[in-house]
Design a protein around this motif. Sequence first.
Motif, mmCIF file in Angstrom:
data_model
loop_
_atom_site.group_PDB
_atom_site.id
_atom_site.type_symbol
_atom_site.label_atom_id
_atom_site.label_comp_id
_atom_site.label_asym_id
_atom_site.label_seq_id
_atom_site.Cartn_x
_atom_site.Cartn_y
_atom_site.Cartn_z
ATOM 1 N N VAL A 16 51.614 -41.346 46.678
ATOM 2 C CA VAL A 16 52.417 -40.823 45.354
ATOM 3 C C VAL A 16 51.321 -39.872 44.594
ATOM 4 O O VAL A 16 50.186 -40.364 44.309
ATOM 5 C CB VAL A 16 53.034 -41.859 44.440
ATOM 6 C CG1 VAL A 16 53.287 -41.428 43.123
ATOM 7 C CG2 VAL A 16 53.776 -42.770 44.994
ATOM 8 N N ALA A 18 50.300 -38.736 41.659
ATOM 9 C CA ALA A 18 50.735 -39.178 40.118
ATOM 10 C C ALA A 18 50.155 -38.130 39.128
ATOM 11 O O ALA A 18 50.917 -37.949 38.109
ATOM 12 C CB ALA A 18 49.802 -40.513 39.772
ATOM 13 N N ASN A 38 59.647 -41.458 33.151
ATOM 14 C CA ASN A 38 58.941 -42.617 33.151
ATOM 15 C C ASN A 38 58.303 -42.315 34.810
ATOM 16 O O ASN A 38 58.890 -41.722 35.494
ATOM 17 C CB ASN A 38 59.792 -43.906 33.558
ATOM 18 C CG ASN A 38 60.312 -44.432 32.360
ATOM 19 O OD1 ASN A 38 61.392 -44.335 32.131
ATOM 20 N ND2 ASN A 38 59.395 -44.930 31.809
ATOM 21 N N GLY A 39 56.980 -42.592 34.945
ATOM 22 C CA GLY A 39 56.254 -42.536 36.041
ATOM 23 C C GLY A 39 56.017 -40.936 36.450
ATOM 24 O O GLY A 39 55.528 -40.641 37.412
ATOM 25 N N SER A 40 55.722 -40.156 35.480
ATOM 26 C CA SER A 40 55.468 -38.729 35.473
ATOM 27 C C SER A 40 54.140 -38.391 35.391
ATOM 28 O O SER A 40 53.512 -37.285 35.720
ATOM 29 C CB SER A 40 56.202 -38.132 34.540
ATOM 30 O OG SER A 40 56.002 -38.311 33.108
ATOM 31 N N GLY A 41 53.430 -39.520 35.256
ATOM 32 C CA GLY A 41 51.743 -39.479 35.198
ATOM 33 C C GLY A 41 50.921 -39.517 33.870
ATOM 34 O O GLY A 41 50.074 -39.182 33.765
ATOM 35 N N LYS A 42 51.859 -39.681 32.821
ATOM 36 C CA LYS A 42 51.357 -39.692 31.324
ATOM 37 C C LYS A 42 50.201 -40.619 31.394
ATOM 38 O O LYS A 42 48.958 -40.326 30.765
ATOM 39 C CB LYS A 42 52.239 -40.063 30.516
ATOM 40 C CG LYS A 42 53.472 -39.156 30.503
ATOM 41 C CD LYS A 42 54.577 -39.385 29.452
ATOM 42 C CE LYS A 42 55.240 -40.788 29.673
ATOM 43 N NZ LYS A 42 55.988 -40.845 30.922
ATOM 44 N N THR A 43 50.296 -42.041 31.581
ATOM 45 C CA THR A 43 49.165 -43.018 31.520
ATOM 46 C C THR A 43 48.207 -42.855 32.483
ATOM 47 O O THR A 43 46.905 -42.809 32.279
ATOM 48 C CB THR A 43 49.840 -44.420 31.817
ATOM 49 O OG1 THR A 43 50.831 -44.673 30.761
ATOM 50 C CG2 THR A 43 48.895 -45.600 31.665
ATOM 51 N N THR A 44 48.480 -42.171 33.570
ATOM 52 C CA THR A 44 47.183 -41.943 34.537
ATOM 53 C C THR A 44 46.531 -40.677 34.138
ATOM 54 O O THR A 44 45.203 -40.816 34.207
ATOM 55 C CB THR A 44 47.967 -41.321 36.054
ATOM 56 O OG1 THR A 44 48.898 -42.434 36.611
ATOM 57 C CG2 THR A 44 46.756 -41.076 37.040
ATOM 58 N N GLN A 85 49.231 -48.691 26.128
ATOM 59 C CA GLN A 85 50.402 -48.879 26.158
ATOM 60 C C GLN A 85 50.882 -50.494 26.200
ATOM 61 O O GLN A 85 51.517 -50.697 25.404
ATOM 62 C CB GLN A 85 51.158 -48.322 27.478
ATOM 63 C CG GLN A 85 52.463 -48.316 27.643
ATOM 64 C CD GLN A 85 52.995 -47.483 28.665
ATOM 65 O OE1 GLN A 85 52.017 -46.846 29.619
ATOM 66 N NE2 GLN A 85 54.277 -47.513 29.272
ATOM 67 N N GLU A 171 51.979 -44.479 23.821
ATOM 68 C CA GLU A 171 53.177 -44.888 23.498
ATOM 69 C C GLU A 171 52.867 -46.322 22.463
ATOM 70 O O GLU A 171 53.430 -47.272 22.402
ATOM 71 C CB GLU A 171 53.964 -45.851 24.736
ATOM 72 C CG GLU A 171 54.202 -45.050 25.813
ATOM 73 C CD GLU A 171 55.427 -45.235 26.638
ATOM 74 O OE1 GLU A 171 56.161 -46.091 26.290
ATOM 75 O OE2 GLU A 171 55.409 -44.657 27.844
ATOM 76 N N HIS A 203 57.585 -41.647 24.072
ATOM 77 C CA HIS A 203 58.947 -41.425 24.303
ATOM 78 C C HIS A 203 59.833 -41.296 23.228
ATOM 79 O O HIS A 203 60.978 -40.877 23.275
ATOM 80 C CB HIS A 203 59.593 -42.632 25.159
ATOM 81 C CG HIS A 203 59.240 -42.806 26.596
ATOM 82 N ND1 HIS A 203 59.513 -41.971 27.601
ATOM 83 C CD2 HIS A 203 58.304 -43.654 27.324
ATOM 84 C CE1 HIS A 203 59.102 -42.235 28.769
ATOM 85 N NE2 HIS A 203 58.236 -43.212 28.518
HETATM 86 N N1 LIG Z 1 47.204 -48.182 39.846
HETATM 87 C C1 LIG Z 1 48.248 -47.677 40.575
HETATM 88 N N2 LIG Z 1 48.395 -47.698 42.074
HETATM 89 C C2 LIG Z 1 49.451 -47.393 42.350
HETATM 90 N N3 LIG Z 1 50.299 -46.419 41.975
HETATM 91 C C3 LIG Z 1 49.987 -46.246 40.695
HETATM 92 C C4 LIG Z 1 48.748 -46.716 39.840
HETATM 93 N N4 LIG Z 1 49.269 -46.295 38.495
HETATM 94 C C5 LIG Z 1 49.926 -45.339 38.541
HETATM 95 N N5 LIG Z 1 50.735 -45.429 39.939
HETATM 96 C C6 LIG Z 1 51.757 -44.579 39.998
HETATM 97 O O1 LIG Z 1 51.646 -43.210 39.642
HETATM 98 C C7 LIG Z 1 52.785 -42.754 38.998
HETATM 99 C C8 LIG Z 1 52.665 -42.294 37.610
HETATM 100 O O2 LIG Z 1 52.456 -43.552 36.988
HETATM 101 P P1 LIG Z 1 52.327 -43.591 35.312
HETATM 102 O O3 LIG Z 1 51.907 -44.829 34.858
HETATM 103 O O4 LIG Z 1 50.996 -42.698 34.814
HETATM 104 O O5 LIG Z 1 53.488 -43.046 34.693
HETATM 105 P P2 LIG Z 1 53.884 -42.736 33.074
HETATM 106 O O6 LIG Z 1 54.321 -41.453 32.798
HETATM 107 O O7 LIG Z 1 52.747 -43.453 32.166
HETATM 108 O O8 LIG Z 1 55.072 -43.823 33.073
HETATM 109 P P3 LIG Z 1 55.939 -44.585 31.882
HETATM 110 O O9 LIG Z 1 56.643 -43.655 31.031
HETATM 111 O O10 LIG Z 1 56.874 -45.477 32.521
HETATM 112 O O11 LIG Z 1 54.650 -45.337 31.096
HETATM 113 C C9 LIG Z 1 54.025 -43.807 39.277
HETATM 114 O O12 LIG Z 1 54.518 -43.397 40.470
HETATM 115 C C10 LIG Z 1 53.001 -44.931 39.269
HETATM 116 O O13 LIG Z 1 54.007 -46.102 40.196
#
Ligand SMILES: Nc1ncnc2c1ncn2[C@@H]1O[C@H](COP(=O)(O)OP(=O)(O)OP(=O)(O)O)[C@@H](O)[C@H]1O
Length: 247
Positions: A16, A18, A38-44, A85, A171, A203
């Motif tokens: 993936v 991220a 959701n899951g678009s990479g914001k927290t990453t 978050q 968030e 969000h």
């Molecule tokens: N430590 C990790 N190990 C494996 N995959 C991860 C890890 N952290 C994030 N991911 C994956 O990376 C992608 C982005 O996740 P992230 O948490 O950055 O999304 P997000 O935009 O913050 O989502 P949300 O709105 O749900 O908080 C997702 O597919 C998630 O499953």
Amino acid sequence: MSILEVKGITKAFGGVKALDDVSVKVEENTLMGIIGPNGSGKTTLVNTITGFVRPDHGSVVFKGKDVIGLTPYRITNMGIGRAFQMVKPFFHLPAYKNIVVPLASPRVRASSGGRFGDKDAVALDVLEEVGFERDSSVPYKAASVLPHGYLKRLELARLLALKSEIFILDELFSGLSIAEVTSIIPIIEKILLDGKTVIMVEHRLKELFRIADKVIVLNYGKKIKEGPPKEILEDEEVKKAYLGVEV
Ligand SMILES: Nc1ncnc2c1ncn2[C@@H]1O[C@H](COP(=O)(O)OP(=O)(O)OP(=O)(O)O)[C@@H](O)[C@H]1O
Ligand SMILES: [Mg+2]
């Protein structure tokens, strides 16, 4: 002037991606929003800026210094504060003692010349700033029994106590009522008036768009759009990414 520059960040977790070559400049004393499904990479992205995740490629430059490879502790002490978050207080400690902890950090000790008066009193002042009623029992309650709204305010208080230069709020508004969000917005506006820089992952678009100077949109780890809230609202690709979500 850019206080923070993210350049070409890529991070994959297994298969993936991220984050996929994300770059953005954050101007000093502005509020930047980060939105995306959701899951678009914001927290990453937040984790990369704050040292919790090491990217595969790219750099994060804070006031001219690349912070990639530094520990979250070091980065926090340099002035990048981050609210989680999923809130992470010291649950067994009273609310005000949670704020005494950052007051004892090297960053705050350095900025107050080693003398800070009574940390408990300062902690109560900071909590009052974020809406803990000073003459009530709330500041003295264990974090474990505080309602969600207070725990979110406690996150903000922690960053205020740290005298952060950049407040990264992941968030902050989630799970809060409209009334609670409405009461927190002036606190964020005050942080900006004090010359600080704010980055908000949200969000709650309506509320974010009221206060953001610019917004970036992530989708599947890619930055698909950047601009002032009005442009983001009218963008077709953004609407598509948010299909089913009212913007
Ligand atoms: N430590 C990790 N190990 C494996 N995959 C991860 C890890 N952290 C994030 N991911 C994956 O990376 C992608 C982005 O996740 P992230 O948490 O950055 O999304 P997000 O935009 O913050 O989502 P949300 O709105 O749900 O908080 C997702 O597919 C998630 O499953
Ligand atoms: Mg997230």
